[in-house]
Motif scaffolding. Structure first.
Motif, short mmCIF file in Angstrom:
data_model
loop_
_atom_site.label_atom_id
_atom_site.label_comp_id
_atom_site.label_asym_id
_atom_site.label_seq_id
_atom_site.Cartn_x
_atom_site.Cartn_y
_atom_site.Cartn_z
N ALA A 1 2.12 -15.44 -4.16
CA ALA A 1 2.24 -14.42 -3.11
C ALA A 1 3.68 -13.97 -2.91
O ALA A 1 3.93 -12.81 -2.57
CB ALA A 1 1.67 -14.97 -1.81
N ASP A 2 4.62 -14.88 -3.13
CA ASP A 2 6.03 -14.54 -2.93
C ASP A 2 6.76 -14.27 -4.24
O ASP A 2 7.99 -14.39 -4.32
CB ASP A 2 6.74 -15.67 -2.17
CG ASP A 2 6.70 -17.00 -2.94
OD1 ASP A 2 5.96 -17.08 -3.95
OD2 ASP A 2 7.41 -17.94 -2.54
N TYR B 1 4.52 -3.39 1.37
CA TYR B 1 4.56 -4.83 1.15
C TYR B 1 3.14 -5.42 1.18
O TYR B 1 2.80 -6.32 0.41
CB TYR B 1 5.43 -5.52 2.20
CG TYR B 1 5.83 -6.93 1.80
CD1 TYR B 1 6.85 -7.14 0.88
CD2 TYR B 1 5.16 -8.02 2.33
CE1 TYR B 1 7.21 -8.43 0.51
CE2 TYR B 1 5.51 -9.32 1.95
CZ TYR B 1 6.54 -9.51 1.04
OH TYR B 1 6.89 -10.79 0.66
N ALA B 2 2.30 -4.87 2.06
CA ALA B 2 0.91 -5.31 2.12
C ALA B 2 0.17 -4.96 0.83
O ALA B 2 -0.63 -5.76 0.30
CB ALA B 2 0.20 -4.67 3.32
N GLU B 3 0.46 -3.77 0.28
CA GLU B 3 -0.18 -3.38 -0.99
C GLU B 3 0.33 -4.25 -2.13
O GLU B 3 -0.42 -4.62 -3.04
CB GLU B 3 0.08 -1.90 -1.28
CG GLU B 3 -0.73 -1.39 -2.46
CD GLU B 3 -0.64 0.13 -2.64
OE1 GLU B 3 -1.15 0.62 -3.67
OE2 GLU B 3 -0.06 0.81 -1.77
N GLU C 1 10.37 -6.87 2.27
CA GLU C 1 9.52 -6.17 3.24
C GLU C 1 10.33 -5.24 4.12
O GLU C 1 9.90 -4.13 4.44
CB GLU C 1 8.77 -7.18 4.10
CG GLU C 1 7.79 -6.52 5.08
CD GLU C 1 6.94 -7.53 5.84
OE1 GLU C 1 6.04 -7.10 6.58
OE2 GLU C 1 7.16 -8.75 5.68
N SER D 1 1.16 -7.32 -1.85
CA SER D 1 0.45 -8.60 -1.70
C SER D 1 -0.93 -8.52 -2.35
O SER D 1 -1.39 -9.49 -2.98
CB SER D 1 0.32 -8.95 -0.22
OG SER D 1 1.59 -9.14 0.37
N GLN D 2 -1.59 -7.38 -2.23
CA GLN D 2 -2.89 -7.19 -2.89
C GLN D 2 -2.73 -7.27 -4.41
O GLN D 2 -3.57 -7.86 -5.11
CB GLN D 2 -3.48 -5.83 -2.52
CG GLN D 2 -3.85 -5.67 -1.06
CD GLN D 2 -4.40 -4.27 -0.81
OE1 GLN D 2 -5.28 -3.79 -1.52
NE2 GLN D 2 -3.88 -3.60 0.21
N GLU E 1 6.19 -2.31 5.83
CA GLU E 1 5.02 -3.17 5.92
C GLU E 1 3.87 -2.70 5.03
O GLU E 1 3.19 -3.51 4.40
CB GLU E 1 4.54 -3.24 7.37
CG GLU E 1 5.43 -4.05 8.29
CD GLU E 1 4.84 -4.17 9.69
OE1 GLU E 1 3.62 -3.92 9.84
OE2 GLU E 1 5.58 -4.51 10.62
N ALA E 2 3.64 -1.39 5.01
CA ALA E 2 2.48 -0.88 4.27
C ALA E 2 2.59 -1.16 2.77
O ALA E 2 1.64 -1.65 2.13
CB ALA E 2 2.33 0.62 4.51
N LYS F 1 -2.07 -10.81 -5.73
CA LYS F 1 -3.33 -11.55 -5.71
C LYS F 1 -4.22 -11.15 -6.88
O LYS F 1 -4.80 -12.01 -7.56
CB LYS F 1 -4.07 -11.30 -4.39
CG LYS F 1 -5.35 -12.10 -4.25
CD LYS F 1 -5.98 -11.87 -2.87
CE LYS F 1 -7.25 -12.71 -2.70
NZ LYS F 1 -7.87 -12.51 -1.37
N LYS G 1 5.01 2.53 -5.17
CA LYS G 1 3.63 2.82 -4.78
C LYS G 1 2.82 3.30 -5.99
O LYS G 1 1.64 2.96 -6.14
CB LYS G 1 3.56 3.85 -3.66
CG LYS G 1 2.12 4.14 -3.22
CD LYS G 1 2.02 4.76 -1.87
CE LYS G 1 0.56 5.06 -1.49
NZ LYS G 1 -0.31 3.86 -1.57
#
Length: 242
Positions: free
Chosen positions: A49-50, A35-37, A27, A39-40, A32-33, A43, A127
């Protein structure tokens, strides 16, 4: 073939280079941005998740590229997507017929290229893979034409593949990192591959070489263009000559 990425030795070498240095976090490297994507994506893929938390960005990109390609092909079966590659067919033929195997690159050399990319390029590539998995229909550039590749290959339409790449690889707003990608992953590697093919041919023998289309069809810096610049005559053999 291009590179040994499947032998026990090669896999061990690649895995040894994947973990982040002690004290680093993914991260903190990608932000953050992104890393959040990510995580999506984990899922959506049903991964822990890790799953990638301890890996370097290039390693995450490499793994996700397989999932992204499968998504672009309209399947969630990664193994089925991998099995579609021409290299797999040639490897099976070689195994059945007792052919010797050699590679134009080492796993370390290929990893050096990926790990040596700038942070800006790594983030751009990451990305791109994340976006392709989350929204396959929104993919642009060369990957947008992936369903056409088998047809282009079957009919020998190298120009269609080259044109699609050259018209789309400089993504608007990301021209600098796209040029970096092209120089490192294509231009320099093609030069090295051609040099090694030259050394093999100088030693004598007959070889069947299987490499990706981007290494074959681009007019200025392909392996073919490099061999021609060295003085080799390169003849394309089509269906009519079979």
């Amino acid at each position: 073939y291009e590179c040994d990425t499947t032998s026990a030795e090669a896999v061990a070498g690649i895995k040894a280079r994947m973990p982040l240095a002690e004290g680093q976090t993914l991260e903190s490297l990608i932000g953050e941005a992104l890393y959040a994507e990510l995580s999506q994506v984990t899922k959506k893929l049903g991964l822990p998740a890790d799953a990638f938390a301890g890996q370097k960005p290039w390693a995450v990109i490499n793994t996700l590229a397989v999932y992204a390609t499968a998504a672009e092909l309209g399947t969630t079966d990664v193994n089925a997507a991998l099995a579609l590659g021409v290299e797999k067919k040639v490897q099976a033929y070689a195994a059945r017929n007792g052919k010797q195997t050699a590679y134009l690159e080492t796993a370390d050399e290929q990893t050096d290229v990926l790990e040596g990319f700038s942070d800006a390029l790594k983030n751009y590539l990451l990305k791109s893979e994340l976006d392709a998995i989350l929204d396959p229909a929104g993919v642009t550039g060369l990957d947008a034409s992936i369903t056409s590749w088998p047809g282009w290959w079957k009919t020998g339409d190298a120009n269609a593949f080259a044109t699609q790449y050259l018209n789309g690889y400089l993504a608007p707003g990301y021209e600098d990192v796209c040029r970096e990608y092209h120089a490192g992953l294509i231009t320099e590697r093609n030069r090295h591959m051609a040099e090694r093919l030259d050394a093999m041919l100088t030693d004598g023998g007959t070889y069947f070489v299987t490499i990706g289309l981007l290494h074959l069809v681009l007019p200025e810096d392909s392996v073919v263009a490099n061999l021609q610049a060295m003085g080799y005559t390169v003849e394309r053999i089509g269906e009519s000559s079979d």
